[in-house]
Design a protein around this motif. Structure first.
Motif, PDB file in Angstrom:
ATOM      1  N   GLY A 175      82.313 104.345  39.259  1.00 55.47           N
ATOM      2  CA  GLY A 175      81.779 105.493  39.996  1.00 55.47           C
ATOM      3  C   GLY A 175      81.371 106.613  39.067  1.00 55.47           C
ATOM      4  O   GLY A 175      80.663 106.400  38.089  1.00 55.47           O
ATOM      5  N   LYS A 180      88.088 111.235  42.052  1.00 56.85           N
ATOM      6  CA  LYS A 180      88.020 110.332  43.206  1.00 56.85           C
ATOM      7  C   LYS A 180      88.074 108.870  42.765  1.00 56.85           C
ATOM      8  O   LYS A 180      88.664 108.032  43.438  1.00 56.85           O
ATOM      9  CB  LYS A 180      86.779 110.607  44.061  1.00 56.85           C
ATOM     10  N   ASP A 181      87.467 108.588  41.611  1.00 57.49           N
ATOM     11  CA  ASP A 181      87.470 107.221  41.106  1.00 57.49           C
ATOM     12  C   ASP A 181      88.850 106.844  40.581  1.00 57.49           C
ATOM     13  O   ASP A 181      89.281 105.704  40.704  1.00 57.49           O
ATOM     14  CB  ASP A 181      86.399 107.080  40.025  1.00 57.49           C
ATOM     15  N   ASN A 184      90.687 105.890  43.616  1.00 55.69           N
ATOM     16  CA  ASN A 184      90.324 104.526  44.035  1.00 55.69           C
ATOM     17  C   ASN A 184      91.084 103.499  43.209  1.00 55.69           C
ATOM     18  O   ASN A 184      91.626 102.526  43.726  1.00 55.69           O
ATOM     19  CB  ASN A 184      88.826 104.278  43.835  1.00 55.69           C
ATOM     20  N   LEU A 291      88.023 108.946  53.914  1.00 54.65           N
ATOM     21  CA  LEU A 291      88.116 108.519  52.512  1.00 54.65           C
ATOM     22  C   LEU A 291      89.577 108.584  52.066  1.00 54.65           C
ATOM     23  O   LEU A 291      90.316 109.480  52.484  1.00 54.65           O
ATOM     24  CB  LEU A 291      87.260 109.438  51.620  1.00 54.65           C
ATOM     25  N   HIS A 292      89.961 107.654  51.207  1.00 56.09           N
ATOM     26  CA  HIS A 292      91.294 107.651  50.616  1.00 56.09           C
ATOM     27  C   HIS A 292      92.403 107.754  51.656  1.00 56.09           C
ATOM     28  O   HIS A 292      93.371 108.491  51.494  1.00 56.09           O
ATOM     29  CB  HIS A 292      91.428 108.788  49.587  1.00 56.09           C
ATOM     30  N   GLN A 305      77.831 107.837  52.254  1.00 56.47           N
ATOM     31  CA  GLN A 305      78.258 107.565  50.876  1.00 56.47           C
ATOM     32  C   GLN A 305      78.800 108.869  50.296  1.00 56.47           C
ATOM     33  O   GLN A 305      78.230 109.937  50.519  1.00 56.47           O
ATOM     34  CB  GLN A 305      77.087 107.049  50.025  1.00 56.47           C
TER      35      GLN A 305
ATOM     36  N   SER B  67      80.309 103.660  48.518  1.00 52.47           N
ATOM     37  CA  SER B  67      80.493 104.283  47.201  1.00 52.47           C
ATOM     38  C   SER B  67      81.920 104.150  46.674  1.00 52.47           C
ATOM     39  O   SER B  67      82.136 104.158  45.466  1.00 52.47           O
ATOM     40  CB  SER B  67      80.127 105.772  47.288  1.00 52.47           C
ATOM     41  N   ASP B  68      82.908 104.031  47.556  1.00 52.74           N
ATOM     42  CA  ASP B  68      84.308 104.053  47.136  1.00 52.74           C
ATOM     43  C   ASP B  68      85.101 102.897  47.745  1.00 52.74           C
ATOM     44  O   ASP B  68      86.005 103.123  48.561  1.00 52.74           O
ATOM     45  CB  ASP B  68      84.945 105.398  47.496  1.00 52.74           C
ATOM     46  N   MET B  70      87.823 100.901  47.965  1.00 53.48           N
ATOM     47  CA  MET B  70      89.161 100.956  47.361  1.00 53.48           C
ATOM     48  C   MET B  70      89.942  99.653  47.434  1.00 53.48           C
ATOM     49  O   MET B  70      90.982  99.538  46.808  1.00 53.48           O
ATOM     50  CB  MET B  70      89.956 102.093  47.990  1.00 53.48           C
ATOM     51  N   GLN B  77      82.669  95.794  43.656  1.00 54.96           N
ATOM     52  CA  GLN B  77      82.336  97.201  43.371  1.00 54.96           C
ATOM     53  C   GLN B  77      80.937  97.304  42.763  1.00 54.96           C
ATOM     54  O   GLN B  77      80.122  98.124  43.172  1.00 54.96           O
ATOM     55  CB  GLN B  77      83.292  97.784  42.332  1.00 54.96           C
ATOM     56  N   GLN B  81      77.416  99.032  44.043  1.00 52.88           N
ATOM     57  CA  GLN B  81      76.699 100.061  43.276  1.00 52.88           C
ATOM     58  C   GLN B  81      75.242  99.660  43.045  1.00 52.88           C
ATOM     59  O   GLN B  81      74.351 100.493  43.162  1.00 52.88           O
ATOM     60  CB  GLN B  81      77.405 100.309  41.941  1.00 52.88           C
TER      61      GLN B  81
END
Lengths: 409, 279
Positions: A175, A180-181, A184, A291-292, A305, B67-68, B70, B77, B81
């Motif tokens: 990323g 944030k990455d 992840n 997210l997360h 995104q 984008s993420d 997890m 991944q 991308q």
């Protein structure tokens, strides 16, 4: 008032008809993690009510972390702005130099209680990583810290420090290679290590129970500040001011004052300005999403995104925010404003010169807003600003910017 | 007594049900192939998709780039991308599905991905568009059943199967509620970890088989095994235990490294292994 989060981990705004208007939080994670998250919640609830757990946490906070931290009347800054009285909650004086250790210590003790001896953590500026590496060393636990390659570059001293403390630091290149990455990657490592690993999340985000648990561990900031301001002035403060990335220092300061008639102001990283698109202001420039592991405000495009955040401070460089802040924002109980990169830098310089205190770039966002607030309010009012960390780690960034400014002049 | 959904609620007349019926009649497992929509670009992705059924894919899982991601390993991944860089969006993924359906009305198509792009699109609006485009089911990695009731009900109304994921960590007490929200088939994750991070451990196939049998006892749905199916050996091993075998990372890697023809060759190889596994 109903207690939030509810049993599903949601913070809800309920309309007059009893229907939920908006809700944030929850547990949006892969099935592999769901049973473990339930175990952590049960273990945390049991620990919270266990006098032995609380006594050990309190003793370590006092003798190892150095709590209580002072509430310091910033006389010269107050004089400079010529308005409301400014009080600084000195979280920078904690062991490891920031509020992050309040939470790291609590979660590490919980992990040990659950028989999990391997800690993993994500880190942006490195302050949470250092805090987790520190308590892992103290408690004799293994520790792996995930950190974006971009952040490793700009926070070298903290990287070296984590390694010295015995932690393994893993550079995350996926990323945008920032916080944030790193989160992840930590979540991925957690799924793989679900048998023995405890994920020490560093902010009031992630799947339930993390937002509540981190808030509770950080609430020591607000509890102390409340007692201290009453002892020093005999009254509650007019307003609280704290920076927000994920929002753990702000939530820790705000939460014990929720039932009081006290204003709350969270300061998001405005980066180069909201109009520039280069900022990290999820509430002021984002929209709700998932997210997360939690539903909250995010920086995202029309396709859902996640967008890159930008801030001069690595610790605020995150495209989301804790769900309880999203809730406080929607309900209007707290107000969220922004401070830009250059305003934070100016606040660092001012705080150094007038108070002899080098604040972290993150905390400097709160100081920038505090200056504006103080100047517009009478001396009968008092403001508590959370000085969440010290700025030693930011010396390179600060010097680079101040030098380039001098060159321009 | 384990609460289960009554048989009338289970979708029997669907592409997925018919597909599993065909495979059962042939006394073989089904091969499920995962590809990322728009990887590395829309045209390549469309070309691969159209040729997968002839190469032996019984069911196609179409990844929705996020984008993420997890819960995904490096291969998926990177695929996501590449797709995003090429301008892939949820709307374009649905276009891809419509194109595919014009020439194939038989192969079940299942979307797999994360919740946020759907939330942004509007969940209800998305489900309607997906059903209209010819999608048969959905696998949502970050939507546990605790938060899934509304979406499941809406999906059922539209004839979309919400395919549940079951992990090695899932305790028996979660299964009734989890499977009650499931349709189509059950996706059993083979190991604790992200996609493609390990190979299926055939030395412990007995334990996995017992768990698959236990799953079927809870709910009469076909069971697919995914994560770690990389080659003919692992595909064959999984096909002996389960009703279906999912290949993802290995196929996505093959496409990235060697192109469409090589990806189709791997599909043929795995399809052969799956077909011969029980003979």
């Amino acid at each position: 008032m109903r207690e939030f989060p509810d049993s599903n981990g949601f913070f809800c705004n309920v309309g007059p008809d009893g229907e939920s208007r908006s809700r944030y939080g929850g547990r949006y994670v892969a099935e592999t993690l769901m049973p473990l998250i339930g175990e952590i919640e049960a273990a945390y609830d049991a620990a919270r009510d266990d006098p032995e757990f609380n006594a050990e946490l309190a003793a370590l906070q006092r003798d190892y972390v150095g709590r209580a931290t002072p509430l310091y009347f910033a006389e010269r800054l107050t004089e400079h702005f010529g308005g409301a009285r400014l009080y600084l909650k000195r979280e920078d004086l904690n062991h490891t130099g920031a509020h992050k250790i309040n939470n790291a210590l609590g979660q590490a003790l919980l992990a040990r209680r659950m028989g999990r001896n391997r800690l993993i953590a994500e880190t942006g500026a490195g302050m949470h990583g250092v805090a987790v590496a520190t308590v892992a060393a103290r408690l004799g636990m293994r520790c792996t810290v995930y950190m974006g390659a971009t952040d490793i570059e700009r926070q070298q001293p903290n990287v070296q420090r984590m390694r010295l403390l015995g932690a393994e630091v893993i550079a995350v290149t996926s990323g945008t290679a920032t916080l944030k990455d790193a989160m992840n990657e930590a979540l991925r490592a957690w799924v793989a290590g679900v048998d023995d690993t405890f994920y020490v999340i560093g902010t009031v985000a992630g799947p339930a129970p993390y937002p509540r648990m981190v808030r509770d561990f950080q609430s020591t900031i607000g509890r102390e500040a409340r007692e201290q301001i009453l002892a020093q002035t005999g009254r509650l403060p007019t307003a609280l001011i704290a920076c927000v990335g994920g929002g753990s220092n702000a939530m820790g300061l705000f939460h014990p004052f929720l039932a009081d008639a006290v204003e709350m102001i969270g300061v998001e990283a405005g980066g180069e300005g909201l109009d520039s698109g280069r900022h990290a202001a999820s509430l002021n420039g984002g929209s709700p999403g998932i997210l997360h592991g939690n539903r909250t405000y995010l920086l995202q495009d029309d396709d859902g995104q996640i967008l890159d955040a930008h801030s001069i401070s690595a610790g605020l460089d995150y495209p989301g925010i804790g769900p309880e802040h999203a809730w406080l924002h929607d309900s209007g109980r707290a107000r969220y404003v922004t401070a830009k990169d250059d305003e934070a830098l100016a606040a660092v310089a001012l705080c150094c010169r007038l108070e002899g205190i080098l604040p972290a770039l993150e905390s400097a966002h709160a100081l920038a807003e505090a200056g504006r607030q103080a100047a517009s309010r009478p001396p009968t009012q008092s403001l508590i600003v959370c000085l969440s960390g010290r700025g030693d780690k930011d010396m390179k960034t600060i010097i680079d910017h101040l030098v380039s400014e001098e060159n321009r002049a | 007594m384990i609460p289960t959904v009554s048989d009338t609620e289970i979708q029997t007349d669907s592409r997925l049900a018919r597909c599993f019926e065909r495979c059962r009649a042939q006394q073989r497992g089904a091969l499920v192939t995962y590809v990322m929509a728009g990887d590395p670009d829309l045209d390549t992705s469309r070309a691969l998709l159209e040729q997968l059924p002839a190469a032996g894919a019984d069911i196609i899982e179409l990844g929705m780039p996020f984008s993420d991601p997890m819960a995904d390993g490096v291969a998926i991944q990177r695929a996501g991308q590449r797709a995003l860089k090429g301008g892939q969006t949820l709307a374009r993924t649905l276009d891809l599905v419509r194109d595919f359906r014009r020439q194939d009305d038989r192969t079940p198509l299942v979307l797999m991905g994360y919740l946020n792009p759907l939330v942004r699109y509007g969940e209800r609006r998305f489900l309607e568009a997906a059903a209209e485009a010819g999608i048969d089911g959905l696998i949502l990695v970050d939507l546990p059943y605790e938060h899934g009731a509304t979406l499941t009900a809406q999906a059922r109304d539209l004839g979309l199967a919400r395919i549940p994921l079951v992990a090695p960590t899932t305790p028996g007490e979660r299964l009734p509620a989890l499977l009650a929200q499931g349709d189509g088939f059950v996706y059993r994750i083979a190991f604790n970890g992200v996609t493609g991070s390990r190979a299926l451990d055939l030395d412990h196939a007995d334990a996995l088989e017992r768990q698959v049998i236990a799953l079927r006892r809870h709910r009469a749905l076909p069971v697919a095994i995914g994560f770690g199916v990389r080659d003919a050996g692992s595909a064959s091993g999984a096909a002996r235990i389960a009703d279906a075998v999912v290949v993802g990372s290995a196929l996505v890697e093959r496409l990235a490294d060697e192109g469409v023809d090589a990806a189709l060759a791997l599909t043929r190889e795995l399809a052969k292994a799956v077909r011969e596994a029980r003979s």
